[in-house]
Enzyme design. Structure first.
Site, PDB file in Angstrom:
ATOM      1  N   ASP A 160      -7.284  -4.740  -8.263  1.00 33.35           N
ATOM      2  CA  ASP A 160      -6.983  -5.492  -7.012  1.00 33.35           C
ATOM      3  C   ASP A 160      -8.415  -5.842  -6.356  1.00 33.35           C
ATOM      4  OD1 ASP A 160      -7.323  -3.176  -5.997  1.00 33.35           O
ATOM      5  OD2 ASP A 160      -5.406  -3.033  -4.747  1.00 33.35           O
ATOM      6  N   SER A 161      -9.281  -5.355  -6.856  1.00 39.96           N
ATOM      7  CA  SER A 161     -10.807  -5.751  -6.397  1.00 39.96           C
ATOM      8  C   SER A 161     -10.956  -7.166  -6.759  1.00 39.96           C
ATOM      9  CB  SER A 161     -11.946  -4.897  -6.983  1.00 39.96           C
ATOM     10  OG  SER A 161     -11.570  -4.764  -8.293  1.00 39.96           O
ATOM     11  N   ASP A 179      -3.490  -3.492 -11.376  1.00 38.81           N
ATOM     12  CA  ASP A 179      -3.198  -2.846 -10.395  1.00 38.81           C
ATOM     13  C   ASP A 179      -2.053  -3.463  -9.811  1.00 38.81           C
ATOM     14  OD1 ASP A 179      -4.881  -1.036  -9.217  1.00 38.81           O
ATOM     15  OD2 ASP A 179      -6.497  -2.172  -8.931  1.00 38.81           O
ATOM     16  N   GLU A 231      -1.901   3.301  -6.096  1.00 37.70           N
ATOM     17  CA  GLU A 231      -2.535   4.190  -5.010  1.00 37.70           C
ATOM     18  C   GLU A 231      -1.690   4.965  -4.570  1.00 37.70           C
ATOM     19  OE1 GLU A 231      -5.103   1.886  -2.414  1.00 37.70           O
ATOM     20  OE2 GLU A 231      -6.001   0.811  -4.266  1.00 37.70           O
ATOM     21  N   GLU A 259     -11.457   8.263  -6.522  1.00 31.01           N
ATOM     22  CA  GLU A 259     -12.433   7.314  -5.970  1.00 31.01           C
ATOM     23  C   GLU A 259     -13.194   7.940  -4.781  1.00 31.01           C
ATOM     24  OE1 GLU A 259     -11.323   3.190  -5.479  1.00 31.01           O
ATOM     25  OE2 GLU A 259     -13.112   2.952  -4.398  1.00 31.01           O
ATOM     26  N   LYS A 275      -1.169   0.317 -12.451  1.00 30.57           N
ATOM     27  CA  LYS A 275      -1.909   1.580 -11.571  1.00 30.57           C
ATOM     28  C   LYS A 275      -1.498   1.200 -10.139  1.00 30.57           C
ATOM     29  CE  LYS A 275      -6.608   1.421 -10.180  1.00 30.57           C
ATOM     30  NZ  LYS A 275      -6.382   1.213  -8.842  1.00 30.57           N
TER      31      LYS A 275
END
Ligand code: KIV
Length: 271
Positions: free
Chosen positions: A51-52, A90, A122, A189, A120
């Site tokens: 999602d970057s 993501d 978080e 991270e 993925k």
């Protein structure tokens, strides 16, 4: 040492075997067909459609604005380019937190509409139920702990996480929860290298670090950072392998100059 040519297709099972034999996992982000094709051809093990994309492709300050439809668009572009790598996508902010049914539906959309191989998300304990529900549908899940950019407004800064004992202990506990819930790997991270080493040792699933030191089972970077396309981002963990910002500026300047002085196109470059 080049990439492992014995691996014809990287699967979650292959990643598990790599950890067991101590072979490091190389992961990079990609968001489009052309870059996906190049890094797959170069032998990257895992491609993260991160999602970057919200930052480096769309120019947003955070990862929060990107939508599920936009992630599916990026992921399906990458998937069309891939022969070897495992492609992980993501789940964007707001599509899985606090609602495991929505988490499952979002993951199913990603898998069905893009053809990706895994998702993925978080977080730790807070997203345990979502992880279990997604995995129950046969969808592999990668976890992400430490600096989790979707929580930037809770953290307030992009500084190193888990430096204090309480947060470090929660991260250790969360990593075990993710493993027990069935995650096939976990991104760590921006945490102290010593903590990442401890987590890596305690887990049977691979850890993939970004700013988490060399003891992780693998490493991930944002492709645009590695290539030097982003020239205003200088975290200590980043190694730039190219300065494409400068290279591209030079090439475009030359093109502009050639057009202006009527050098391009020349006799051979026309019909
Ligand atoms: O979105 C992303 O690029 C990521 C990596 C930094 C791990 O989550």
């Amino acid at each position: 040492m080049s990439y492992n040519k014995d691996i014809k297709k990287v699967t979650t099972h292959v990643l598990h075997e790599m950890k067991q034999r101590g072979e490091k996992i190389a992961m990079l982000t990609a968001y489009d067909f052309s870059m996906g094709r190049i890094i797959d051809h170069a032998g990257i093990d895992v491609i993260l459609v991160g999602d970057s994309a919200s930052n480096v492709m769309a120019g947003h300050e955070t990862t929060l604005p990107i939508t599920l439809d936009q992630m599916i668009y990026h992921a399906s572009s990458v998937i069309r380019a891939i022969n070897r790598a495992l492609v992980v996508v993501d789940l964007p902010f707001g599509t899985y937190q606090g609602n495991s049914k929505e988490a499952l539906n979002s993951s199913i959309r990603i898998m069905k509409e893009s053809g990706a191989h895994a998702v993925k998300l978080e977080g730790g304990k807070e997203v345990e139920e979502s992880i279990k529900r997604i995995i129950s549908a046969g969808i592999p899940v990668m976890g992400h702990l430490g600096l989790t950019p979707q929580s930037i407004y809770k953290f307030g800064t992009y500084e190193v996480r888990a430096k204090e004992d309480v947060e470090a202990q929660k991260l250790i506990d969360d990593a075990l929860i993710l493993q027990e819930a069935g995650c096939f790997a976990v991104v760590l991270e921006k945490i102290p290298a010593k903590l990442a080493a401890e987590v890596t040792k305690s887990l049977s699933i691979p850890t993939i670090g970004i700013g988490a030191g060399g003891a992780c089972d693998g490493q991930v970077l944002v492709l645009h950072d590695l290539l030097g396309l982003t020239n205003e981002f200088h975290p200590r963990f980043l190694r730039r392998y190219l300065n494409l910002y400068e290279e591209i500026t030079g090439a475009v300047s030359n093109y502009i100059s050639d057009v202006k002085k009527k050098d391009f196109p020349n006799e051979k470059e026309q019909y």
